[in-house]
Design an enzyme around this catalytic site. Structure first.
Site, PDB file in Angstrom:
ATOM      1  N   ASN A 162     -16.038  16.010  -9.878  1.00 23.41           N
ATOM      2  CA  ASN A 162     -15.221  16.100 -11.091  1.00 23.41           C
ATOM      3  C   ASN A 162     -13.737  15.864 -10.784  1.00 23.41           C
ATOM      4  OD1 ASN A 162     -14.870  16.858 -13.968  1.00 23.41           O
ATOM      5  ND2 ASN A 162     -13.704  18.538 -13.058  1.00 23.41           N
ATOM      6  N   THR A 163     -13.277  16.469  -9.691  1.00 21.75           N
ATOM      7  CA  THR A 163     -11.858  16.329  -9.315  1.00 21.75           C
ATOM      8  C   THR A 163     -11.540  14.886  -8.935  1.00 21.75           C
ATOM      9  OG1 THR A 163     -11.843  18.602  -8.549  1.00 21.75           O
ATOM     10  CG2 THR A 163     -10.096  17.187  -7.706  1.00 21.75           C
TER      11      THR A 163
ATOM     12  N   LYS B 164       0.848  -1.195   0.000  1.00 18.67           N
ATOM     13  CA  LYS B 164       0.000   0.000   0.000  1.00 18.67           C
ATOM     14  C   LYS B 164       0.877   1.236   0.000  1.00 18.67           C
ATOM     15  CE  LYS B 164      -2.217   1.725   3.766  1.00 18.67           C
ATOM     16  NZ  LYS B 164      -2.000   3.166   3.703  1.00 18.67           N
TER      17      LYS B 164
ATOM     18  N   ASP C 225      -3.598   4.329  -1.571  1.00 17.04           N
ATOM     19  CA  ASP C 225      -4.472   4.762  -0.464  1.00 17.04           C
ATOM     20  C   ASP C 225      -4.373   6.286  -0.309  1.00 17.04           C
ATOM     21  OD1 ASP C 225      -5.909   4.919   1.958  1.00 17.04           O
ATOM     22  OD2 ASP C 225      -4.172   4.328   3.156  1.00 17.04           O
TER      23      ASP C 225
ATOM     24  N   LYS D 134      -7.259   8.201  -0.440  1.00 16.31           N
ATOM     25  CA  LYS D 134      -8.542   8.621   0.178  1.00 16.31           C
ATOM     26  C   LYS D 134      -9.070   9.901  -0.455  1.00 16.31           C
ATOM     27  CE  LYS D 134      -7.191   6.820   4.741  1.00 16.31           C
ATOM     28  NZ  LYS D 134      -5.770   6.558   4.529  1.00 16.31           N
TER      29      LYS D 134
ATOM     30  N   HIS E 193     -11.127  12.869  -1.582  1.00 13.46           N
ATOM     31  CA  HIS E 193     -12.296  13.495  -0.943  1.00 13.46           C
ATOM     32  C   HIS E 193     -12.352  14.928  -1.462  1.00 13.46           C
ATOM     33  CE1 HIS E 193     -14.500  14.441   3.135  1.00 13.46           C
ATOM     34  NE2 HIS E 193     -15.232  14.687   2.078  1.00 13.46           N
ATOM     35  N   ASP E 194     -13.131  15.132  -2.527  1.00 11.69           N
ATOM     36  CA  ASP E 194     -13.160  16.444  -3.178  1.00 11.69           C
ATOM     37  C   ASP E 194     -14.458  16.505  -3.990  1.00 11.69           C
ATOM     38  OD1 ASP E 194     -12.292  18.900  -4.443  1.00 11.69           O
ATOM     39  OD2 ASP E 194     -10.223  18.279  -4.098  1.00 11.69           O
TER      40      ASP E 194
ATOM     41  N   ARG F 226       3.065  -0.513  10.688  1.00 14.59           N
ATOM     42  CA  ARG F 226       4.145  -0.499  11.680  1.00 14.59           C
ATOM     43  C   ARG F 226       4.483  -1.840  12.328  1.00 14.59           C
ATOM     44  NH1 ARG F 226       1.509   4.701  14.320  1.00 14.59           N
ATOM     45  NH2 ARG F 226      -0.250   3.671  13.277  1.00 14.59           N
TER      46      ARG F 226
ATOM     47  N   THR G  50      -9.839   4.318  11.540  1.00 19.04           N
ATOM     48  CA  THR G  50      -9.651   3.404  12.673  1.00 19.04           C
ATOM     49  C   THR G  50      -8.953   4.079  13.858  1.00 19.04           C
ATOM     50  OG1 THR G  50      -7.759   2.602  11.385  1.00 19.04           O
ATOM     51  CG2 THR G  50      -9.681   1.190  11.470  1.00 19.04           C
TER      52      THR G  50
HETATM   53  O1  C5P Z   1       1.011   1.304  10.891  1.00 25.20           O
HETATM   54  P1  C5P Z   1      -0.418   0.899  10.793  1.00 25.20           P
HETATM   55  O2  C5P Z   1      -0.607  -0.602  10.802  1.00 25.20           O
HETATM   56  O3  C5P Z   1      -1.296   1.593  11.792  1.00 25.20           O
HETATM   57  O4  C5P Z   1      -0.852   1.378   9.335  1.00 25.20           O
HETATM   58  C1  C5P Z   1      -2.188   1.442   8.927  1.00 25.20           C
HETATM   59  C2  C5P Z   1      -2.243   2.022   7.561  1.00 25.20           C
HETATM   60  O5  C5P Z   1      -3.576   2.016   7.098  1.00 25.20           O
HETATM   61  C3  C5P Z   1      -1.751   3.466   7.467  1.00 25.20           C
HETATM   62  O6  C5P Z   1      -1.067   3.593   6.225  1.00 25.20           O
HETATM   63  C4  C5P Z   1      -3.015   4.283   7.448  1.00 25.20           C
HETATM   64  O7  C5P Z   1      -2.865   5.472   6.692  1.00 25.20           O
HETATM   65  C5  C5P Z   1      -3.990   3.334   6.751  1.00 25.20           C
HETATM   66  N1  C5P Z   1      -5.397   3.511   7.096  1.00 25.20           N
HETATM   67  C6  C5P Z   1      -5.891   3.446   8.366  1.00 25.20           C
HETATM   68  N2  C5P Z   1      -7.220   3.651   8.635  1.00 25.20           N
HETATM   69  C7  C5P Z   1      -8.073   3.878   7.645  1.00 25.20           C
HETATM   70  C8  C5P Z   1      -7.608   3.913   6.320  1.00 25.20           C
HETATM   71  C9  C5P Z   1      -6.249   3.715   6.082  1.00 25.20           C
HETATM   72  O8  C5P Z   1      -5.118   3.194   9.300  1.00 25.20           O
HETATM   73  N3  C5P Z   1      -9.358   4.019   7.897  1.00 25.20           N
END
Ligand code: C5P
Length: 235
Positions: free
Chosen positions: A71-72, A36, A63, A65, A67-68, A212, A122
């Site tokens: 059209n954009t 990702k 990823d 996301k 949000h606009d 992580r 999350t």
């Molecule tokens: O390091 P970690 O396991 O927390 O990474 C989670 C990844 O998922 C990050 O890249 C974060 O931007 C992405 N993410 C998220 N929650 C969302 C959508 C994407 O944690 N709702």
């Protein structure tokens, strides 16, 4: 026949330099996981890096996301589809017209990436919702946004593992559920709605986004291996 990717693991390559992402990717097999690219890595590595990973045979989840205005977002989705990514996402809070415009833009491509929507991050907990003007429980908000995304024929949703059961009960199993907030061991960080990899899969997650716990480990490959072992039958 080319062997398809059977792993549900998507590694979040959250690095501040493309070289760091490439260093890890060099050690990975492209059929053993997906990767990702989020806002941090895309901001430093851009489309060149996306194409590099696609060329190396990785299925890439972009990823960003989006949000606009419709059209954009539609134009951004179209450009992202041109990069050859496997999955991309928009933010469900962008609304019906925005998601529909994204769907129509992606549908024009011969090779269509999966198009999914982000629901409630999350990192948010129940008491964060009021501050951003959302009423009701997290679960009810995620479900409402998932139904909206489904009505725009999106392929699925990013949600926490805690919401999987209610989404599957309501929308069936074809609506793909992608779950970040995956923690093999309890960790005190910004992720609040978390589960272990095996719990999330047993609940019905289609894909696990894991950053992580792998990338910040002193031995990322061993961390990946340990997670793969922990999910045994789901590999
Ligand atoms: O390091 P970690 O396991 O927390 O990474 C989670 C990844 O998922 C990050 O890249 C974060 O931007 C992405 N993410 C998220 N929650 C969302 C959508 C994407 O944690 N709702």
């Amino acid at each position: 026949m080319e062997q398809s990717n059977i792993s549900p693991i998507i590694i979040a390559l959250d690095f501040h330099k493309p070289e760091l992402a490439l260093e890890l990717v060099e050690k990975l097999e492209n059929k053993r996981c997906r990767v990702k690219i989020g806002k941090e890595l895309f901001t430093c590595g851009g489309p060149t890096l996306v194409e590099k990973l696609v060329c190396k045979g990785f299925e890439v989840f972009l990823d960003l996301k989006y949000h606009d205005i419709p059209n954009t977002v539609a134009s951004a989705c179209s450009v992202a589809a041109d990069l050859g990514v496997w999955m991309l996402n928009v933010h469900a809070l962008g609304g019906y017209d925005m998601m529909l415009a994204a769907r129509e833009a992606v549908d024009k491509h011969a090779k269509q990436p999966l198009l999914i929507a982000v629901s409630i991050l999350t990192s948010l907990e129940q008491n964060d919702l009021a501050a951003i003007g959302l009423q009701g429980t997290i679960e009810s908000n995620v479900l409402r946004l998932a139904k909206l995304a489904n009505s725009c024929c999106l392929d699925g949703m990013v949600c926490s593992p805690l919401e999987i059961t209610s989404l599957h009960n309501s929308l069936g199993n074809n609506f793909k559920l992608v779950t970040p907030g995956i923690r093999p061991v309890i960790t005190d960080d910004d992720q609040k709605r978390t589960m272990t990899p095996i719990q999330a899969l047993q609940n019905g997650a289609d894909y696990l986004v894991i950053g992580r716990p792998i990338t910040a480990s002193p031995n990322p490959l061993q961390a990946l291996l340990d997670i793969e072992r922990s999910i045994g039958d789901f590999m």
